[in-house]
Design a protein around this motif. Structure first.
Motif, PDB file in Angstrom:
ATOM      1  N   PRO A  16      32.183   1.214  35.004  1.00 22.53           N
ATOM      2  CA  PRO A  16      31.296   1.444  33.811  1.00 22.53           C
ATOM      3  C   PRO A  16      31.818   1.709  32.558  1.00 22.53           C
ATOM      4  CG  PRO A  16      30.963   2.803  35.789  1.00 22.53           C
ATOM      5  CD  PRO A  16      32.413   2.199  35.920  1.00 22.53           C
ATOM      6  N   TRP A  17      30.939   1.231  31.653  1.00 22.05           N
ATOM      7  CA  TRP A  17      31.535   1.380  30.079  1.00 22.05           C
ATOM      8  C   TRP A  17      31.822   3.084  29.692  1.00 22.05           C
ATOM      9  CZ3 TRP A  17      33.539  -2.386  27.591  1.00 22.05           C
ATOM     10  CH2 TRP A  17      33.069  -3.409  27.827  1.00 22.05           C
ATOM     11  N   ARG A  18      31.036   3.753  30.424  1.00 27.57           N
ATOM     12  CA  ARG A  18      30.976   5.445  30.226  1.00 27.57           C
ATOM     13  C   ARG A  18      32.042   5.969  30.826  1.00 27.57           C
ATOM     14  NH1 ARG A  18      29.972   7.623  35.445  1.00 27.57           N
ATOM     15  NH2 ARG A  18      28.744   6.250  36.625  1.00 27.57           N
ATOM     16  N   MET A  19      32.993   5.272  31.660  1.00 29.79           N
ATOM     17  CA  MET A  19      34.251   5.721  32.089  1.00 29.79           C
ATOM     18  C   MET A  19      35.557   5.532  30.923  1.00 29.79           C
ATOM     19  SD  MET A  19      33.381   7.309  34.841  1.00 29.79           S
ATOM     20  CE  MET A  19      35.291   7.504  35.634  1.00 29.79           C
ATOM     21  N   LEU A  20      35.242   4.677  29.903  1.00 23.13           N
ATOM     22  CA  LEU A  20      35.905   4.158  28.854  1.00 23.13           C
ATOM     23  C   LEU A  20      36.410   5.410  27.849  1.00 23.13           C
ATOM     24  CD1 LEU A  20      37.994   2.088  28.106  1.00 23.13           C
ATOM     25  CD2 LEU A  20      36.083   1.098  26.829  1.00 23.13           C
ATOM     26  N   ASP A  21      37.666   6.031  27.648  1.00 19.35           N
ATOM     27  CA  ASP A  21      37.848   6.931  26.849  1.00 19.35           C
ATOM     28  C   ASP A  21      38.234   6.632  25.407  1.00 19.35           C
ATOM     29  OD1 ASP A  21      37.115   9.235  28.550  1.00 19.35           O
ATOM     30  OD2 ASP A  21      39.253   8.854  29.661  1.00 19.35           O
ATOM     31  N   LYS A  22      39.102   5.567  25.582  1.00 24.20           N
ATOM     32  CA  LYS A  22      39.677   5.095  24.442  1.00 24.20           C
ATOM     33  C   LYS A  22      40.274   3.714  24.290  1.00 24.20           C
ATOM     34  CE  LYS A  22      44.240   6.455  22.158  1.00 24.20           C
ATOM     35  NZ  LYS A  22      45.279   7.387  22.303  1.00 24.20           N
ATOM     36  N   VAL A  23      40.100   3.072  23.195  1.00 24.48           N
ATOM     37  CA  VAL A  23      40.533   1.774  22.960  1.00 24.48           C
ATOM     38  C   VAL A  23      41.465   1.527  21.950  1.00 24.48           C
ATOM     39  CG1 VAL A  23      40.053  -0.695  22.339  1.00 24.48           C
ATOM     40  CG2 VAL A  23      38.547   0.628  23.671  1.00 24.48           C
ATOM     41  N   GLN A  24      42.463   1.083  22.027  1.00 23.78           N
ATOM     42  CA  GLN A  24      43.909   0.646  21.202  1.00 23.78           C
ATOM     43  C   GLN A  24      44.205  -0.834  20.830  1.00 23.78           C
ATOM     44  OE1 GLN A  24      47.288   2.969  22.492  1.00 23.78           O
ATOM     45  NE2 GLN A  24      46.696   4.801  21.246  1.00 23.78           N
ATOM     46  N   ARG A  25      43.891  -1.353  19.824  1.00 23.19           N
ATOM     47  CA  ARG A  25      43.828  -2.609  19.579  1.00 23.19           C
ATOM     48  C   ARG A  25      45.150  -2.995  18.871  1.00 23.19           C
ATOM     49  NH1 ARG A  25      38.661  -4.174  16.300  1.00 23.19           N
ATOM     50  NH2 ARG A  25      38.747  -2.188  15.520  1.00 23.19           N
ATOM     51  N   TYR A  26      45.962  -4.117  19.254  1.00 29.95           N
ATOM     52  CA  TYR A  26      46.904  -4.656  18.692  1.00 29.95           C
ATOM     53  C   TYR A  26      46.750  -5.940  18.563  1.00 29.95           C
ATOM     54  CZ  TYR A  26      48.983  -0.034  19.842  1.00 29.95           C
ATOM     55  OH  TYR A  26      49.324   1.515  20.231  1.00 29.95           O
ATOM     56  N   PRO A  27      47.636  -6.713  17.737  1.00 33.11           N
ATOM     57  CA  PRO A  27      47.145  -8.288  17.515  1.00 33.11           C
ATOM     58  C   PRO A  27      47.397  -8.955  18.914  1.00 33.11           C
ATOM     59  CG  PRO A  27      48.784  -7.451  15.793  1.00 33.11           C
ATOM     60  CD  PRO A  27      48.465  -6.411  16.940  1.00 33.11           C
ATOM     61  N   ASP A  28      48.356  -8.711  19.706  1.00 35.16           N
ATOM     62  CA  ASP A  28      48.274  -9.442  21.017  1.00 35.16           C
ATOM     63  C   ASP A  28      47.797  -8.822  22.222  1.00 35.16           C
ATOM     64  OD1 ASP A  28      50.384  -7.228  20.718  1.00 35.16           O
ATOM     65  OD2 ASP A  28      51.934  -8.439  22.020  1.00 35.16           O
ATOM     66  N   VAL A  29      47.312  -7.360  22.171  1.00 32.06           N
ATOM     67  CA  VAL A  29      46.936  -6.709  23.593  1.00 32.06           C
ATOM     68  C   VAL A  29      45.921  -5.729  22.974  1.00 32.06           C
ATOM     69  CG1 VAL A  29      48.800  -4.916  23.654  1.00 32.06           C
ATOM     70  CG2 VAL A  29      47.527  -6.003  25.648  1.00 32.06           C
ATOM     71  N   TRP A  30      44.870  -5.531  23.860  1.00 33.24           N
ATOM     72  CA  TRP A  30      44.178  -4.352  23.549  1.00 33.24           C
ATOM     73  C   TRP A  30      43.948  -3.436  24.956  1.00 33.24           C
ATOM     74  CZ3 TRP A  30      38.538  -5.759  21.766  1.00 33.24           C
ATOM     75  CH2 TRP A  30      38.405  -6.413  20.644  1.00 33.24           C
ATOM     76  N   LEU A  31      44.332  -2.172  24.635  1.00 27.06           N
ATOM     77  CA  LEU A  31      44.613  -1.314  25.880  1.00 27.06           C
ATOM     78  C   LEU A  31      43.372  -0.248  25.981  1.00 27.06           C
ATOM     79  CD1 LEU A  31      48.206   0.142  24.748  1.00 27.06           C
ATOM     80  CD2 LEU A  31      47.625  -1.808  26.601  1.00 27.06           C
ATOM     81  N   LEU A  32      42.989  -0.404  27.108  1.00 31.15           N
ATOM     82  CA  LEU A  32      41.451   0.405  27.460  1.00 31.15           C
ATOM     83  C   LEU A  32      41.846   1.600  28.313  1.00 31.15           C
ATOM     84  CD1 LEU A  32      40.644  -2.627  26.754  1.00 31.15           C
ATOM     85  CD2 LEU A  32      38.862  -2.345  28.131  1.00 31.15           C
ATOM     86  N   PHE A  33      41.785   2.855  27.894  1.00 33.71           N
ATOM     87  CA  PHE A  33      42.055   3.999  28.572  1.00 33.71           C
ATOM     88  C   PHE A  33      40.965   4.563  29.309  1.00 33.71           C
ATOM     89  CE2 PHE A  33      45.294   3.431  25.496  1.00 33.71           C
ATOM     90  CZ  PHE A  33      46.526   3.891  26.081  1.00 33.71           C
ATOM     91  N   PHE A  34      41.414   4.991  30.605  1.00 36.42           N
ATOM     92  CA  PHE A  34      40.250   5.607  31.510  1.00 36.42           C
ATOM     93  C   PHE A  34      41.013   6.816  31.955  1.00 36.42           C
ATOM     94  CE2 PHE A  34      39.987   1.270  31.859  1.00 36.42           C
ATOM     95  CZ  PHE A  34      38.786   0.870  31.579  1.00 36.42           C
TER      96      PHE A  34
END
Length: 67
Positions: A16-34
């Motif tokens: 669920p979206w509510r579990m997502l804590d942080k997003v780091q965006r880079y040109p080649d990858v997005w990191l989604l932290f839970f």
């Protein structure tokens, strides 16, 4: 609309979206932290602009850090 879904040869999972804590965006990858240690990566170069916009809209709705 309820969250992120992933699928691989090992199986599938939905978060669920509510579990997502942080997003780091880079040109080649997005990191989604839970939480502190769990994360997923999305290959930004393979994502459409429409998909990127949708993800940003959803994380904005759920007050996720880093966007």
């Amino acid at each position: 609309e309820q969250g992120l879904g992933t699928r691989s040869d090992l199986g599938s999972a939905e978060t669920p979206w509510r579990m997502l804590d942080k997003v780091q965006r880079y040109p080649d990858v997005w990191l989604l932290f839970f939480g502190r240690r769990d994360y997923a990566y999305l290959p930004a170069t393979e994502m459409t602009e429409q998909l990127k916009g949708y993800i940003l809209q959803q994380v904005g709705r759920h007050d996720v850090k880093g966007v």
